[in-house]
Design an enzyme around this catalytic site. Structure first.
Site, PDB file in Angstrom:
ATOM      1  NE  ARG A  15      -1.314   2.420   2.891  1.00  0.00           N
ATOM      2  CZ  ARG A  15      -0.533   3.372   3.428  1.00  0.00           C
ATOM      3  NH1 ARG A  15      -0.687   4.511   2.697  1.00  0.00           N
ATOM      4  NH2 ARG A  15      -0.260   3.296   4.723  1.00  0.00           N
ATOM      5  CG  ASP A  16       3.154   4.368   3.248  1.00  0.00           C
ATOM      6  OD1 ASP A  16       3.289   5.207   2.080  1.00  0.00           O
ATOM      7  OD2 ASP A  16       3.065   4.644   4.444  1.00  0.00           O
ATOM      8  CG  HIS A 207       3.483   4.477   9.255  1.00  0.00           C
ATOM      9  ND1 HIS A 207       2.730   3.591   8.708  1.00  0.00           N
ATOM     10  CD2 HIS A 207       3.917   5.484   8.342  1.00  0.00           C
ATOM     11  CE1 HIS A 207       2.794   3.884   7.412  1.00  0.00           C
ATOM     12  NE2 HIS A 207       3.354   5.042   7.120  1.00  0.00           N
ATOM     13  CG  HIS A 209       7.403   7.594   5.757  1.00  0.00           C
ATOM     14  ND1 HIS A 209       7.329   7.312   4.433  1.00  0.00           N
ATOM     15  CD2 HIS A 209       6.329   7.366   6.384  1.00  0.00           C
ATOM     16  CE1 HIS A 209       6.087   6.673   4.196  1.00  0.00           C
ATOM     17  NE2 HIS A 209       5.407   6.827   5.349  1.00  0.00           N
ATOM     18  CB  CYS A 240       2.198  10.276   1.557  1.00  0.00           C
ATOM     19  SG  CYS A 240       0.216  11.031   1.408  1.00  0.00           S
ATOM     20  CG  ASN A 249       6.529   3.362   4.663  1.00  0.00           C
ATOM     21  OD1 ASN A 249       5.947   3.257   3.605  1.00  0.00           O
ATOM     22  ND2 ASN A 249       5.857   3.416   5.540  1.00  0.00           N
TER      23      ASN A 249
HETATM   24  P1  HMG Z   1     -13.161  14.474  -2.499  1.00  0.00           P
HETATM   25  O1  HMG Z   1     -13.090  14.686  -3.724  1.00  0.00           O
HETATM   26  O2  HMG Z   1     -13.367  15.510  -1.497  1.00  0.00           O
HETATM   27  O3  HMG Z   1     -14.509  13.355  -2.230  1.00  0.00           O
HETATM   28  O4  HMG Z   1     -12.099  13.214  -2.013  1.00  0.00           O
HETATM   29  P2  HMG Z   1     -16.090  13.380  -2.642  1.00  0.00           P
HETATM   30  O5  HMG Z   1     -16.749  12.844  -1.780  1.00  0.00           O
HETATM   31  O6  HMG Z   1     -16.210  14.742  -3.027  1.00  0.00           O
HETATM   32  O7  HMG Z   1     -16.073  12.467  -4.090  1.00  0.00           O
HETATM   33  C1  HMG Z   1     -15.475  13.105  -5.090  1.00  0.00           C
HETATM   34  C2  HMG Z   1     -15.270  12.000  -6.124  1.00  0.00           C
HETATM   35  O8  HMG Z   1     -14.534  10.801  -5.614  1.00  0.00           O
HETATM   36  C3  HMG Z   1     -16.570  11.235  -6.428  1.00  0.00           C
HETATM   37  O9  HMG Z   1     -16.327  10.653  -8.039  1.00  0.00           O
HETATM   38  C4  HMG Z   1     -16.618   9.841  -5.648  1.00  0.00           C
HETATM   39  O10 HMG Z   1     -17.359   8.888  -5.980  1.00  0.00           O
HETATM   40  C5  HMG Z   1     -15.035   9.707  -5.562  1.00  0.00           C
HETATM   41  P3  HMG Z   1     -16.904  11.386  -9.141  1.00  0.00           P
HETATM   42  O11 HMG Z   1     -18.497  11.761  -8.960  1.00  0.00           O
HETATM   43  O12 HMG Z   1     -16.258  12.866  -9.218  1.00  0.00           O
HETATM   44  O13 HMG Z   1     -16.559  10.481 -10.325  1.00  0.00           O
HETATM   45  N1  HMG Z   1     -14.777   8.926  -4.179  1.00  0.00           N
HETATM   46  C6  HMG Z   1     -14.312   7.893  -4.175  1.00  0.00           C
HETATM   47  N2  HMG Z   1     -13.918   6.891  -4.963  1.00  0.00           N
HETATM   48  C7  HMG Z   1     -13.558   5.725  -4.793  1.00  0.00           C
HETATM   49  N3  HMG Z   1     -13.255   5.301  -3.462  1.00  0.00           N
HETATM   50  C8  HMG Z   1     -13.611   6.343  -2.463  1.00  0.00           C
HETATM   51  C9  HMG Z   1     -14.117   7.355  -2.906  1.00  0.00           C
HETATM   52  N4  HMG Z   1     -14.703   8.359  -2.073  1.00  0.00           N
HETATM   53  C10 HMG Z   1     -14.902   9.400  -3.062  1.00  0.00           C
HETATM   54  N5  HMG Z   1     -13.450   5.789  -1.155  1.00  0.00           N
HETATM   55  C11 HMG Z   1     -11.233  11.576  -0.728  1.00  0.00           C
HETATM   56  C12 HMG Z   1     -12.151  12.941  -0.694  1.00  0.00           C
HETATM   57  C13 HMG Z   1     -10.848  11.267   0.697  1.00  0.00           C
HETATM   58  C14 HMG Z   1     -11.996  10.301  -1.101  1.00  0.00           C
HETATM   59  C15 HMG Z   1      -9.946  11.567  -1.455  1.00  0.00           C
HETATM   60  O14 HMG Z   1      -9.294  12.909  -1.003  1.00  0.00           O
HETATM   61  C16 HMG Z   1      -8.876  10.478  -1.366  1.00  0.00           C
HETATM   62  O15 HMG Z   1      -9.241   9.595  -1.918  1.00  0.00           O
HETATM   63  N6  HMG Z   1      -7.898  10.944  -0.701  1.00  0.00           N
HETATM   64  C17 HMG Z   1      -6.945   9.547  -0.515  1.00  0.00           C
HETATM   65  C18 HMG Z   1      -5.421  10.157  -0.493  1.00  0.00           C
HETATM   66  C19 HMG Z   1      -4.743   9.054   0.022  1.00  0.00           C
HETATM   67  O16 HMG Z   1      -4.897   7.799  -0.461  1.00  0.00           O
HETATM   68  N7  HMG Z   1      -3.261   9.476   0.380  1.00  0.00           N
HETATM   69  C20 HMG Z   1      -2.505   8.288   0.683  1.00  0.00           C
HETATM   70  C21 HMG Z   1      -2.756   7.560   1.873  1.00  0.00           C
HETATM   71  S1  HMG Z   1      -2.498   8.390   3.653  1.00  0.00           S
HETATM   72  C22 HMG Z   1      -0.803   8.131   3.810  1.00  0.00           C
HETATM   73  O17 HMG Z   1      -0.198   7.680   2.857  1.00  0.00           O
HETATM   74  C23 HMG Z   1      -0.308   8.466   5.193  1.00  0.00           C
HETATM   75  C24 HMG Z   1       0.117   7.075   5.965  1.00  0.00           C
HETATM   76  O18 HMG Z   1       0.805   6.297   5.127  1.00  0.00           O
HETATM   77  C25 HMG Z   1       0.499   7.386   7.419  1.00  0.00           C
HETATM   78  C26 HMG Z   1       1.828   8.104   7.339  1.00  0.00           C
HETATM   79  O19 HMG Z   1       2.882   8.120   6.708  1.00  0.00           O
HETATM   80  O20 HMG Z   1       1.775   9.128   8.049  1.00  0.00           O
HETATM   81  C27 HMG Z   1      -1.166   6.377   6.276  1.00  0.00           C
HETATM   82 MG    MG Z   2       3.129   6.221   5.314  1.00  0.00          MG
END
Ligand code: HMG
Ligand code: MG
Length: 284
Positions: A15-16, A207, A209, A240, A249
């Protein structure tokens, strides 16, 4: 220093590790990568993210990856879900454990999940209800616990507050993310002193990096605090997409070597992890 006798290793490479890679990785390759990680003894492997494919196209095939995994007893394959849409999609393929994610920094939360920290909790409420109703375990991530790519320093009390909120809504564990690897042993120490006042150490995970090569030094501090769950990625993959400068990581191999040097049990075969890392590197 005193360390836990056993540490649970959470492999987040699929994933990450892969969410930030330019080269698209097909489902079969991801599944084989996970198979090799299992073979190395990893029992908790974060298998994907049910997030918007527009935001993170690399994770768009998470349902297909999850569906193809062998679900034998003792294996856990958590996936990230940011909201109800992700939770419903994850449950449709039978996911038994998810991770919700927010941060201790408003700017990062906005860039990463397009809402405020408070709004992220509004999104989590129905996710937690559904999880409770179906006995799905929920882990909580707090990002930017040792610094934010947009705001700089992050107050230890802000981290403690978000971690405590995640516990209160029902997360079984809080993973403390040094998203950009900016932490030092000193800032790690201050953050953990604050967080442990709010959340029992038995419910904390580290967690980290390894952007500046300090993850192992910081992990020693976490171990000394009694943290016994560590997130890693084979080969040090990762980053990220919404955190500029978030490199890999901390590598599974490096953490296993650290634990070996400290006499801490972990159940992982380092040579087999290296094989998994080489396999996936061959594709990237
Ligand atoms: P948004 O644009 O504000 O969402 O995104 P929305 O609710 O307004 O929906 C907009 C569109 O997104 C719609 O589609 C929804 O259907 C779709 P459209 O009508 O435009 O075609 N949608 C989705 N599609 C699939 N799955 C979903 C989903 N939700 C809405 N679940 C949202 C808000 C949260 C969805 C977006 O900002 C997003 O997906 N962000 C994810 C970012 C991400 O994955 N970042 C990396 C992970 S975090 C990380 O790496 C840190 C970590 O490792 C810890 C660390 O290191 O600190 C965990
Ligand atoms: Mg991370």
């Amino acid at each position: 220093m005193s360390y836990p006798s056993f540490v649970e290793i959470v492999e987040v490479g699929p994933r990450d590790g892969l969410q930030n890679e330019k080269t698209p990785v097909d489902v079969a390759t991801k599944v084989e990568f996970i198979r090799l990680l299992r073979h190395a003894g990893l029992k908790v492997i974060e298998a994907g993210a049910f997030v918007s494919p527009k935001w993170v196209p690399q994770m768009a095939d998470s349902a297909a990856v999850y569906a193809a995994l062998p679900k034998d007893e003792g294996m856990r394959y958590p996936v990230l879900v940011p909201n109800m849409q992700g939770m419903q999609a994850a449950m449709a393929v039978g996911v038994r454990e998810v991770a919700i994610f927010t941060a201790a920094s408003e700017s990062f939360t906005q860039k990463n999940i397009n809402c405020t920290i408070d709004e992220s909790f509004v999104r989590f409420a129905p996710v937690m209800d559904l999880a409770r109703a179906h006995d799905v375990r929920v882990r909580g991530y707090v990002s930017c616990v040792l610094g934010c790519p947009y705001e700089g320093a992050v107050a230890p009390d802000a981290v403690a507050e978000v971690a405590e909120r995640l516990i209160k809504i029902g997360c079984f564990e809080i993973s403390l993310g040094d998203t950009i690897g900016i932490g030092t042993p000193e800032t790690t120490q201050a953050m953990l002193v604050a967080v442990k006042k709010a959340v029992p150490v038995s419910q904390l995970a580290a967690h980290f990096h390894d952007t500046y090569g300090r993850a192992l030094d910081n992990l020693r501090i976490a171990l000394d605090h009694g943290i016994a769950v560590i997130d890693v990625a084979a080969g040090g993959l990762g980053g990220c997409p919404y955190a500029p400068g978030a490199l890999g990581n901390v590598a599974t191999e490096k953490v296993v070597a650290l634990l070996d040097s400290l006499g801490v049990q972990h159940g992982i075969n380092a040579q087999d992890v290296a094989k998994a890392a080489n396999y996936i590197r061959g594709y990237l």
